[in-house]
Scaffold this motif. Structure first.
Motif, PDB file in Angstrom:
ATOM      1  N   CYS A  66     -10.249  -4.367   2.086  1.00  0.00           N
ATOM      2  CA  CYS A  66     -10.230  -2.998   2.619  1.00  0.00           C
ATOM      3  C   CYS A  66      -8.855  -2.356   2.606  1.00  0.00           C
ATOM      4  CB  CYS A  66     -10.767  -2.992   4.041  1.00  0.00           C
ATOM      5  SG  CYS A  66      -9.709  -3.870   5.236  1.00  0.00           S
ATOM      6  N   HIS A 115      -2.818   5.105  -1.686  1.00  0.00           N
ATOM      7  CA  HIS A 115      -3.692   4.732  -0.573  1.00  0.00           C
ATOM      8  C   HIS A 115      -3.627   5.797   0.515  1.00  0.00           C
ATOM      9  CE1 HIS A 115      -4.514   0.736  -2.232  1.00  0.00           C
ATOM     10  NE2 HIS A 115      -3.279   0.841  -2.694  1.00  0.00           N
ATOM     11  N   ASN A 116      -4.447   6.812   0.312  1.00  0.00           N
ATOM     12  CA  ASN A 116      -4.551   7.909   1.268  1.00  0.00           C
ATOM     13  C   ASN A 116      -6.031   8.260   1.401  1.00  0.00           C
ATOM     14  OD1 ASN A 116      -5.167   9.794  -0.945  1.00  0.00           O
ATOM     15  ND2 ASN A 116      -3.018   9.477  -1.490  1.00  0.00           N
ATOM     16  N   LEU A 117      -6.317   9.342   2.069  1.00  0.00           N
ATOM     17  CA  LEU A 117      -7.713   9.691   2.347  1.00  0.00           C
ATOM     18  C   LEU A 117      -8.353  10.583   1.294  1.00  0.00           C
ATOM     19  CD1 LEU A 117      -7.457  10.390   6.184  1.00  0.00           C
ATOM     20  CD2 LEU A 117      -8.371   8.354   5.062  1.00  0.00           C
ATOM     21  N   THR A 118      -7.619  10.966   0.268  1.00  0.00           N
ATOM     22  CA  THR A 118      -8.142  11.944  -0.692  1.00  0.00           C
ATOM     23  C   THR A 118      -9.413  11.448  -1.367  1.00  0.00           C
ATOM     24  OG1 THR A 118      -5.907  12.765  -1.109  1.00  0.00           O
ATOM     25  CG2 THR A 118      -7.600  13.337  -2.703  1.00  0.00           C
ATOM     26  N   PRO A 160     -11.313   8.586  -0.689  1.00  0.00           N
ATOM     27  CA  PRO A 160     -12.376   8.214   0.247  1.00  0.00           C
ATOM     28  C   PRO A 160     -13.115   9.405   0.844  1.00  0.00           C
ATOM     29  CG  PRO A 160     -10.436   6.875   0.635  1.00  0.00           C
ATOM     30  CD  PRO A 160     -10.033   7.921  -0.356  1.00  0.00           C
ATOM     31  N   TYR A 206     -12.615   4.292   7.309  1.00  0.00           N
ATOM     32  CA  TYR A 206     -12.314   5.429   8.180  1.00  0.00           C
ATOM     33  C   TYR A 206     -13.193   6.625   7.819  1.00  0.00           C
ATOM     34  CZ  TYR A 206      -9.596   9.244  10.293  1.00  0.00           C
ATOM     35  OH  TYR A 206      -9.193  10.349  11.010  1.00  0.00           O
ATOM     36  N   CYS A 207     -13.356   6.856   6.520  1.00  0.00           N
ATOM     37  CA  CYS A 207     -14.170   7.991   6.088  1.00  0.00           C
ATOM     38  C   CYS A 207     -15.660   7.724   6.291  1.00  0.00           C
ATOM     39  CB  CYS A 207     -13.869   8.308   4.624  1.00  0.00           C
ATOM     40  SG  CYS A 207     -12.206   8.997   4.387  1.00  0.00           S
ATOM     41  N   THR A 240      -8.847   2.930   4.634  1.00  0.00           N
ATOM     42  CA  THR A 240      -9.107   4.361   4.422  1.00  0.00           C
ATOM     43  C   THR A 240     -10.576   4.653   4.130  1.00  0.00           C
ATOM     44  OG1 THR A 240      -8.378   4.070   2.125  1.00  0.00           O
ATOM     45  CG2 THR A 240      -6.772   4.941   3.692  1.00  0.00           C
ATOM     46  N   HIS A 251       0.835  -1.193   0.000  1.00  0.00           N
ATOM     47  CA  HIS A 251       0.000   0.000   0.000  1.00  0.00           C
ATOM     48  C   HIS A 251       0.880   1.257   0.000  1.00  0.00           C
ATOM     49  CE1 HIS A 251      -2.739  -3.134   1.524  1.00  0.00           C
ATOM     50  NE2 HIS A 251      -3.624  -2.473   0.814  1.00  0.00           N
ATOM     51  N   GLN A 307      -3.947   3.133  11.875  1.00  0.00           N
ATOM     52  CA  GLN A 307      -4.250   4.551  11.739  1.00  0.00           C
ATOM     53  C   GLN A 307      -5.728   4.780  11.456  1.00  0.00           C
ATOM     54  OE1 GLN A 307      -1.480   6.796   9.158  1.00  0.00           O
ATOM     55  NE2 GLN A 307      -0.271   4.922   9.035  1.00  0.00           N
ATOM     56  N   TYR A 308      -6.404   3.755  10.924  1.00  0.00           N
ATOM     57  CA  TYR A 308      -7.771   3.945  10.431  1.00  0.00           C
ATOM     58  C   TYR A 308      -8.805   3.018  11.061  1.00  0.00           C
ATOM     59  CZ  TYR A 308      -4.976   6.308   6.903  1.00  0.00           C
ATOM     60  OH  TYR A 308      -4.079   7.128   6.274  1.00  0.00           O
TER      61      TYR A 308
END
Length: 250
Positions: free
Chosen positions: A42, A16-19, A21, A49-50, A46, A11, A74-75
């Motif tokens: 999953c 694979h970041n939050l942008t 999601p 998490y959102c 991420t 990953h 982290q998520y």
């Protein structure tokens, strides 16, 4: 001595970041109002998490035991992740309001593809699904197929495709091309009749960003901008793809 399974997928933070999601989850919650979400494949969590940020507390992520737990932490909490072998049947004793499976099915071997879809439909009646198309490329892609291939497999379990998600995200620059190009909604045919949802004719289309990216690469190749070694690598990868995708969809 601790033995760690070799990762089947790494990953990278660039992908694979939050942008994406953070862009997609609020829209999906407003559309479907789910109280529970399961994300099959999953990754590091991420998307879930959102969804949690949108107020959904009943979530579960499932993926291979090799997922980096430090990134995952982290998520998702430990209770929100279930390590599984996605090449095996996924049998849970409950259903979820929304089943998410994005860019995962191409990592499943072709002989296990129908079994994988059977697992998804057993988890809920609202399935958000995307899978890599031929020549899309990526890590450990074993079964890149056009949407018609997956539509047929879902149909065997009485699920109908609705191409109503792509238009929402199609021109959003913050969302990667593969989501915008491949994301579909599957629900049972009986639910289609009850909810009177439009059934869109399936079109195996590629996103214009894919066309632009390939056009740029072609220009680089023909202009001689690449080092000689890159041409040999490109040719080798092209031959591998020809061999892998020479069989038509069934």
């Amino acid at each position: 001595m601790i033995h760690r399974r070799k990762p089947k997928y790494i990953h990278y933070a660039s992908d694979h970041n939050l942008t994406a999601p953070m862009e997609m989850a609020p829209h999906l919650v407003r559309l479907f109002h789910p109280k529970s979400v399961i994300d099959v494949g999953c990754g590091i969590g991420t998307f879930l998490y959102c969804f949690k940020n949108e107020g959904i507390t009943d979530v579960l992520g499932v993926d291979g035991d090799w997922v980096d737990r430090a990134l995952l932490a982290q998520y998702l909490t430990k209770d929100e992740f279930l390590p599984v072998d996605l090449e095996q049947p996924l049998l849970l004793d409950r259903k979820y309001d929304l089943v998410v499976c994005l860019e995962v099915a191409e990592h499943i071997s072709p002989e296990k593809a129908e079994q994988f879809i059977a697992s998804l439909v057993s988890l809920g009646s609202l399935i958000l699904f995307s899978a890599a198309v031929p020549t899309q490329g990526g890590q450990n892609h074993l079964n890149e197929q056009w949407p018609a291939y997956w539509e047929e497999k879902f149909a065997r379990f009485g699920f109908r495709l609705h191409d109503i998600i792509r238009p929402i995200f199609w021109d959003n620059p913050r969302i990667p091309t593969w989501y915008k190009q491949n994301i579909m909604l599957y629900i049972p045919e009986s639910a289609c009749l009850q909810e009177n949802l439009p059934v869109n004719p399936l079109q195996n289309v590629a996103h214009y960003e894919s066309y632009a990216r390939r056009g740029k690469r072609l220009t680089e190749i023909t202009s001689g901008e690449w080092p000689l070694g890159m041409y040999f690598l490109f040719l080798f990868r092209a031959l591998l793809r020809i061999i892998r995708f020479k069989k038509p969809c069934r």
